[in-house]
Write a protein that holds these residues in place. Structure first.
Motif, PDB file in Angstrom:
ATOM      1  N   LEU A  92       0.938  -1.135  -0.025  1.00  0.00           N
ATOM      2  CA  LEU A  92      -0.036  -0.124  -0.093  1.00  0.00           C
ATOM      3  C   LEU A  92       0.783   1.208   0.154  1.00  0.00           C
ATOM      4  O   LEU A  92       0.672   2.103  -0.520  1.00  0.00           O
ATOM      5  CB  LEU A  92      -1.067  -0.042   1.454  1.00  0.00           C
ATOM      6  N   ILE A  93       1.964   1.286   0.803  1.00  0.00           N
ATOM      7  CA  ILE A  93       3.031   2.554   0.708  1.00  0.00           C
ATOM      8  C   ILE A  93       3.417   2.578  -0.606  1.00  0.00           C
ATOM      9  O   ILE A  93       3.501   3.604  -1.141  1.00  0.00           O
ATOM     10  CB  ILE A  93       3.934   2.238   1.824  1.00  0.00           C
ATOM     11  N   VAL A  94       4.042   1.666  -1.195  1.00  0.00           N
ATOM     12  CA  VAL A  94       4.381   1.628  -2.774  1.00  0.00           C
ATOM     13  C   VAL A  94       3.435   2.234  -3.483  1.00  0.00           C
ATOM     14  O   VAL A  94       3.461   2.880  -4.485  1.00  0.00           O
ATOM     15  CB  VAL A  94       5.014   0.177  -3.083  1.00  0.00           C
ATOM     16  N   ALA A  95       2.070   1.574  -3.580  1.00  0.00           N
ATOM     17  CA  ALA A  95       1.243   1.991  -4.237  1.00  0.00           C
ATOM     18  C   ALA A  95       0.839   3.556  -4.190  1.00  0.00           C
ATOM     19  O   ALA A  95       0.596   4.409  -5.140  1.00  0.00           O
ATOM     20  CB  ALA A  95      -0.110   1.194  -4.137  1.00  0.00           C
ATOM     21  N   ALA A  96       0.822   4.173  -2.854  1.00  0.00           N
ATOM     22  CA  ALA A  96       0.715   5.477  -2.511  1.00  0.00           C
ATOM     23  C   ALA A  96       1.703   6.393  -3.237  1.00  0.00           C
ATOM     24  O   ALA A  96       1.429   7.304  -3.960  1.00  0.00           O
ATOM     25  CB  ALA A  96       0.386   5.562  -1.036  1.00  0.00           C
ATOM     26  N   VAL A  97       2.975   5.917  -3.104  1.00  0.00           N
ATOM     27  CA  VAL A  97       4.019   6.724  -3.663  1.00  0.00           C
ATOM     28  C   VAL A  97       3.774   6.774  -5.217  1.00  0.00           C
ATOM     29  O   VAL A  97       4.038   7.958  -5.862  1.00  0.00           O
ATOM     30  CB  VAL A  97       5.505   6.058  -3.233  1.00  0.00           C
ATOM     31  N   LEU A  98       3.684   5.694  -5.897  1.00  0.00           N
ATOM     32  CA  LEU A  98       3.451   5.681  -7.290  1.00  0.00           C
ATOM     33  C   LEU A  98       2.344   6.380  -7.821  1.00  0.00           C
ATOM     34  O   LEU A  98       2.343   7.154  -8.689  1.00  0.00           O
ATOM     35  CB  LEU A  98       3.292   4.210  -7.725  1.00  0.00           C
ATOM     36  N   LYS A 104       1.611  13.769  -9.864  1.00  0.00           N
ATOM     37  CA  LYS A 104       2.301  14.989 -10.071  1.00  0.00           C
ATOM     38  C   LYS A 104       2.709  15.297 -11.350  1.00  0.00           C
ATOM     39  O   LYS A 104       2.730  16.087 -12.145  1.00  0.00           O
ATOM     40  CB  LYS A 104       3.541  14.650  -9.218  1.00  0.00           C
ATOM     41  N   ALA A 105       3.285  13.868 -11.887  1.00  0.00           N
ATOM     42  CA  ALA A 105       3.496  13.881 -13.493  1.00  0.00           C
ATOM     43  C   ALA A 105       2.555  14.299 -14.566  1.00  0.00           C
ATOM     44  O   ALA A 105       2.713  15.274 -15.510  1.00  0.00           O
ATOM     45  CB  ALA A 105       4.176  12.721 -13.907  1.00  0.00           C
ATOM     46  N   LEU A 106       1.527  13.977 -14.047  1.00  0.00           N
ATOM     47  CA  LEU A 106       0.339  14.047 -15.280  1.00  0.00           C
ATOM     48  C   LEU A 106      -0.356  15.422 -15.005  1.00  0.00           C
ATOM     49  O   LEU A 106      -0.731  16.251 -15.929  1.00  0.00           O
ATOM     50  CB  LEU A 106      -1.004  13.322 -14.741  1.00  0.00           C
ATOM     51  N   SER A 107       0.110  16.354 -13.914  1.00  0.00           N
ATOM     52  CA  SER A 107      -0.529  17.868 -13.339  1.00  0.00           C
ATOM     53  C   SER A 107       0.526  18.676 -14.304  1.00  0.00           C
ATOM     54  O   SER A 107      -0.130  19.592 -14.500  1.00  0.00           O
ATOM     55  CB  SER A 107      -0.528  17.820 -11.945  1.00  0.00           C
ATOM     56  N   THR A 108       1.670  18.034 -14.497  1.00  0.00           N
ATOM     57  CA  THR A 108       2.471  19.081 -15.193  1.00  0.00           C
ATOM     58  C   THR A 108       2.378  19.119 -16.860  1.00  0.00           C
ATOM     59  O   THR A 108       2.935  19.870 -17.366  1.00  0.00           O
ATOM     60  CB  THR A 108       4.117  18.653 -14.963  1.00  0.00           C
ATOM     61  N   VAL A 109       1.787  18.375 -17.397  1.00  0.00           N
ATOM     62  CA  VAL A 109       1.516  18.103 -18.762  1.00  0.00           C
ATOM     63  C   VAL A 109       0.362  19.033 -19.241  1.00  0.00           C
ATOM     64  O   VAL A 109      -0.914  18.630 -18.831  1.00  0.00           O
ATOM     65  CB  VAL A 109       1.454  16.619 -19.085  1.00  0.00           C
TER      66      VAL A 109
END
Length: 131
Positions: A92-98, A104-109
């Motif tokens: 769950l931690i790995v999924a949250a980080v991903l 964040k990547a999508l919001s910059t495009v």
């Protein structure tokens, strides 16, 4: 016979009609060639996509078994529920980080094709009468 047109020579209208007919046949031939080429490529791509999908499913099953094994190894020192809980928490931690990184990547495009829109506007402006 028409005056000024020697026997055996064709008129400009006939030449234009023949050229138009020839261009039409060339274009049709090119389209047919492109279709045949794409059909062959589509078959290969379909097989490749099917193999990738099968690999993804098998990889997912393999990952599931690895995670199950990790939980059982942890259970050598802790209760079994704790082993599965730790593995689930890490996932769950790995999924949250991903998810946060992806968001964040999508919001910059900017999804709009700004360059293409500008090119079309320039073309339209150049074609308009009065320019």
């Amino acid at each position: 016979m028409a005056a000024g047109v020697p026997t055996g020579e064709r008129t400009i209208g006939q030449l234009v009609a023949d050229a138009s007919h020839d261009v039409k046949h060339i274009v049709r031939g090119e389209i047919a060639l492109a279709k045949a080429e794409m059909q062959g490529k589509a078959q290969v791509m379909g097989k490749g996509a099917g193999m990738l999908a099968a690999a993804a499913v098998l990889g997912l099953f393999g990952l599931l078994f690895v995670l199950h094994t990790i939980a059982r190894v942890i259970a050598l020192w802790l209760p079994i529920w704790a082993g599965y809980g730790i593995v689930a928490l890490v996932l769950l931690i790995v999924a949250a980080v991903l998810a946060l990184t992806g968001k964040k990547a999508l919001s910059t495009v900017d999804p709009a094709p700004r360059k293409a829109i500008a090119d079309v506007q320039q073309t339209v402006a150049a074609i308009k009468p009065g320019h």
